[in-house]
Structures are given as structure tokens and as C-alpha cells.
Design a protein around this motif. Structure first.
Motif, PDB file in Angstrom:
ATOM      1  N   GLU A 221      36.387  45.890  43.679  1.00 19.05           N
ATOM      2  CA  GLU A 221      36.182  45.716  42.216  1.00 19.05           C
ATOM      3  C   GLU A 221      36.816  46.868  41.434  1.00 19.05           C
ATOM      4  O   GLU A 221      37.339  46.672  40.348  1.00 19.05           O
ATOM      5  N   LYS A 222      36.730  48.065  42.016  1.00 21.47           N
ATOM      6  CA  LYS A 222      37.270  49.227  41.302  1.00 21.47           C
ATOM      7  C   LYS A 222      38.792  49.105  41.169  1.00 21.47           C
ATOM      8  O   LYS A 222      39.358  49.349  40.107  1.00 21.47           O
ATOM      9  N   PHE A 223      39.445  48.686  42.256  1.00 18.23           N
ATOM     10  CA  PHE A 223      40.906  48.491  42.210  1.00 18.23           C
ATOM     11  C   PHE A 223      41.269  47.429  41.183  1.00 18.23           C
ATOM     12  O   PHE A 223      42.229  47.572  40.424  1.00 18.23           O
ATOM     13  N   THR A 224      40.504  46.333  41.171  1.00 14.80           N
ATOM     14  CA  THR A 224      40.797  45.244  40.230  1.00 14.80           C
ATOM     15  C   THR A 224      40.650  45.758  38.796  1.00 14.80           C
ATOM     16  O   THR A 224      41.468  45.456  37.924  1.00 14.80           O
ATOM     17  N   ALA A 225      39.618  46.570  38.583  1.00 13.38           N
ATOM     18  CA  ALA A 225      39.396  47.108  37.233  1.00 13.38           C
ATOM     19  C   ALA A 225      40.513  48.090  36.854  1.00 13.38           C
ATOM     20  O   ALA A 225      40.978  48.099  35.709  1.00 13.38           O
ATOM     21  N   TYR A 226      40.974  48.876  37.801  1.00 10.39           N
ATOM     22  CA  TYR A 226      42.086  49.807  37.512  1.00 10.39           C
ATOM     23  C   TYR A 226      43.323  49.015  37.087  1.00 10.39           C
ATOM     24  O   TYR A 226      44.017  49.379  36.148  1.00 10.39           O
TER      25      TYR A 226
END
Ligand SMILES: C[S@@+](CC[C@H](N)C(=O)[O-])C[C@H]1O[C@@H](n2cnc3c(N)ncnc32)[C@H](O)[C@@H]1O
Ligand code: SF4
Length: 400
Positions: free
Chosen positions: A129-134
Motif C-alpha cells: 500500500e505504501k508503494f502504491t501511495a508513493y
């Protein structure tokens, strides 16, 4: 913010002979330093510090934007061609904090339409999720610190991730929509054999990154490895690793374009190319360095307060020092960057970026060409293969 009397004095050094104003200012990049890591690796001399359980994200983002505000008058009217979040471990920061930061930067400086925005990420510090948000924030390039896939090597390097997490990291990056990502690998690791090193490279290549940074481990002063050196491979093995590794990378379409950088066609790191071609960059964050050309011909290096606690102290200055580069320093400064590039640079870039005539290099060029370290090619400044191996000797020829 008051002036910090304990900060190093602002230095104005070098020979101050007037130089021609630059015909045009070079591209402008922004480096943002995030100085925290989960823990400190024993080989690392970067300005990185073990993080406490709660990171002062909000406070640090406020400080970064205030730091940028102080640099803004020097870059008025210019646009950013790239941004690089480096560390430390920028992937410790939440997407929310990085989003507020990027938004603040864009409110202050125009972004080029095709801006490259890279973030350094460590396996073990993010999830899907963090990568997608970045990615949703406009970050369009990742640099993932793998170092090795082998458990014993990762352990010897004090890394927080294992081999499986390293493999998963690239998958997550791709799934999050990053079609452009770099993997950092190191070689010449404690007790590493040629096969170990090539195994790491093969595994990295199988993940199809667009870019590979392949560094030879060096023992740096003020690190645990410096004080308690591990057993490193013999020189012959290091040489074999270098030669076989370069051949393997070339065979798989990764062209070497700098001492440690390899890329698929068209995927060289724009941010780093700007450093190596003596472009301009603002550096914000604890210990960050910057280099800016001014329309009047001055070329100024700056550095920021290094320790995070001092950088965050409102009683201290963000800027710890600055130095205007003299005519006697510019040839070396320019070539120290440009000659790292495998193909070197077009010779016309030298007067364009330094304001000095090409003739100011004539003596050093003659000497370096005669020593077989510099290519005999009037329109380019490029090291020969031998010059690439003995870069320090080559650069010595241009010291005033
Ligand atoms: C800013 S550092 C760290 C990025 C990220 N925090 C990480 O560790 O994955 C960038 C890269 O420099 C390389 N590096 C750091 N220290 C080194 C050393 N002593 N010798 C060779 N390469 C080194 C590592 O490959 C590292 O990924
Ligand atoms: S995680 Fe990266 S920046 Fe942090 S200490 Fe290790 S090598 Fe250095």
C-alpha cells in the motif's frame, strides 16, 4: 531563525578573478535528505542515524520547506528537472508526509513536465500500500537498496531484510506501477566468491530493473567496518568479479555509463547525470549539499547543518556553510564529475558550465593524453579505459 554562532563560518574561498557570465544556466535538480534508518549498517558513512520509534515527520517536513524557502531567491524563475529523496531511508516516511512535502515544493518551484522523482527505499520498511501511495504522489522512480540476496552476506552487512524480502520488494514496486526502478547491489563483500557475486547479479537481472547500481564495498573511516575490518576478497578475486560482472550486465542489455551505474537504453538516472555533468542542485535536509550557478558567473557550493537534532533546532541555521568556487578549483570540480561518465562529456559543456575557456584545460589535457589516461578527441572530454581505472591519477593532472 537566529544565526547559529557555533556553525562553521561561511567561507568565500578560491581565486576571485572575474569569469564570464554563463551563457545559460544548467538544469536544476533538488536533493532532499531524510537522515533516519531503522539501524545503522556497519559499512555506511552516510549521514544516517538510527531512528527512535516515532519519527518527527511533521516537524521535519516543516523544516525542509523552511530550508527550501531560504534557497529560493537563488533559483528564482527556474524549473526543477528532477527530485531525489535520499538517505538514510526515505521509505520510513509515510506517503502522507511525503505528499505534503512534494505539494509544498511544487507550490514554490515549477516542475518540468517530464520531471523525474526518485525515492530510495529499503526492503523491510514498506508494504504494497505504501508503494502504491508513493506512486500516486507522482514519485515515478524507485531506488531499492538490495545489496545482496544471500542470507549470510546480508547478515554480515547488518541489513534488516532477508533475501526473500529483497526479491519481493521489486515485485511490489512493479505492481504499484513503478516501471522505472533501480536496484542497489554491492560486491567485494566479506568472504564473497566470484560465483557469489555473479549469483547476486543474475538474481537482480532476473527482476528486470531498468537500472542497476553495482558498487564495490569500500571501508570508510568512522564506520564499524573501518574499526573492525571484515575479511574481504583478494585483489585477484575483486578484479575477476569486476570483469565478469561487467560482461554479464552488458550481455543482458545493461550499458555501463558511470563507474558504478548500468542502465537499459534510455534509463540512465537523470538526477545523477545532472550531478555528473556539473548541473545545478539545491540540497535540503540535514547535511545536504547543494551547488548553484548564478547569472553573474558565481558558482557556489552550500552545505546544511548535519545532525538532525541541530537541523530541527529553531535556534540554529539550516545553512552551515557556503563556498564560492574559484577559477583554480573549477577545472578539477568539473572533471571530477564529468570523467566518471564512461563516455565523458562534450567539451563544449566545460565553458558552458564553468564560464572558463577550454584553453584553461590545455596543459592538463596534453599531459593526460600523453599518459594514455584521457582520450585524444578535441570535441569530447572522456577518460580512456585506463583513465577510468586510474581516475585519481587522471584528475591529479588538472589540480592547480
Ligand atoms: C544512501 S545509500 C543507502 C540507501 C538505502 N538506505 C539502503 O541502504 O538501501 C546508497 C547506496 O550506497 C551503497 N553504499 C553505501 N555504503 C557503501 C560502502 N561503504 N561501499 C560501497 N557502497 C556503499 C549501497 O549500495 C547503498 O544502497
Ligand atoms: S540503511 Fe542505507 S543509509 Fe541507512 S545505515 Fe544502512 S546503508 Fe546507510
Amino acid at each position: 531563525m537566529t544565526i547559529d554562532s557555533s556553525a562553521p563560518p561561511l567561507i568565500h574561498g578560491g581565486v576571485q578573478t572575474p569569469r564570464a557570465a554563463l551563457p545559460q544556466l544548467p538544469p536544476l535538480a533538488l536533493y532532499i535528505h531524510i537522515p533516519w534508518c531503522v539501524r545503522k549498517c556497519p559499512y555506511c558513512d552516510f549521514n544516517s542515524h538510527a531512528a527512535s520509534p516515532v519519527l518527527p515527520e511533521e516537524e521535519y517536513v516543516d523544516a525542509l520547506l523552511a530550508d527550501l524557502d531560504q534557497d529560493l531567491p537563488a533559483v528564482y524563475g527556474r524549473e526543477l528537472s528532477s527530485i531525489f529523496f535520499g538517505g538514510g531511508t526515505p521509505s520510513l516516511f509515510s506517503a502522507q508526509a511525503l505528499g505534503r512535502l512534494l505539494e509544498g515544493v511544487e507550490q514554490r518551484i515549477r516542475f518540468a513536465d517530464d520531471i523525474e522523482i526518485t525515492l530510495e527505499a529499503n526492503p523491510g520498511t514498506f508494504e504494497q500500500e505504501k508503494f502504491t501511495a508513493y506512486r500516486a504522489l507522482g514519485i515515478n522512480r524507485l531506488s531499492i537498496g538490495i545489496q545482496s540476496f544471500q542470507e549470510d552476506k546480508l547478515k554480515a552487512l547488518g541489513r534488516i531484510h532477508n533475501g526473500d524480502e529483497a526479491v519481493r520488494a521489486a515485485g511490489m514496486a512493479r505492481q504499484a506501477g513503478f516501471d522505472n526502478f533501480n536496484l542497489d547491489l554491492m560486491h567485494g563483500l566479506p568472504d564473497q566468491s566470484l560465483e557469489d557475486a555473479l549469483g547476486d547479479l543474475r538474481q537482480a537481472i532476473a527482476m528486470k530493473p531498468t537500472h542497476l547500481s553495482w558498487y564495490q564495498l569500500t571501508l570508510e573511516p568512522n564506520t564499524v567496518f573501518w574499526n573492525q575490518p571484515p575479511t574481504l576478497p583478494e585483489d585477484d578475486t575483486l578484479w575477476d568479479i569486476q570483469e565478469a560482472g561487467q560482461a554479464l550486465l552488458a550481455e543482458h542489455g545493461y550499458a555501463q555509463y558511470e563507474v558504478s551505474a548500468y542502465a537499459q537504453p534510455g534509463r540512465a538516472a537523470r538526477h545523477n547525470l545532472n550531478y555528473w555533468s556539473f548541473g545545478d542542485f539545491i540540497g535540503i535536509g540535514a547535511g545536504a549539499h547543494g551547488k548553484l550557478s548564478h547569472p553573474d558567473g558565481r558558482i557556489v557550493r552550500t552545505w546544511k547543518t548535519r545532525l538532525p537534532k541541530d537541523y530541527l533546532n529553531p535556534a540554529k541555521n539550516f545553512k552551515a556553510g557556503e563556498k564560492s568556487l574559484g577559477n583554480d578549483e573549477l577545472p578539477f570540480e568539473f572533471l571530477m564529475n564529468a570523467l566518471r561518465l564512461t563516455e565523458g562529456v562534450e567539451a563544449r559543456l566545460y565553458p558552458e558550465r564553468t564560464g572558463l575557456p577550454l584553453e584553461s584545460l590545455a596543459e592538463g589535457r596534453r599531459d593526460a593524453e600523453q599518459s594514455g589516461l584521457l582520450q585524444v578527441e578535441p570535441s569530447r572530454l572522456a577518460a580512456t579505459p585506463r583513465g577510468q581505472l586510474f581516475l585519481n591519477d587522471l584528475l591529479q593532472k588538472f589540480l592547480c
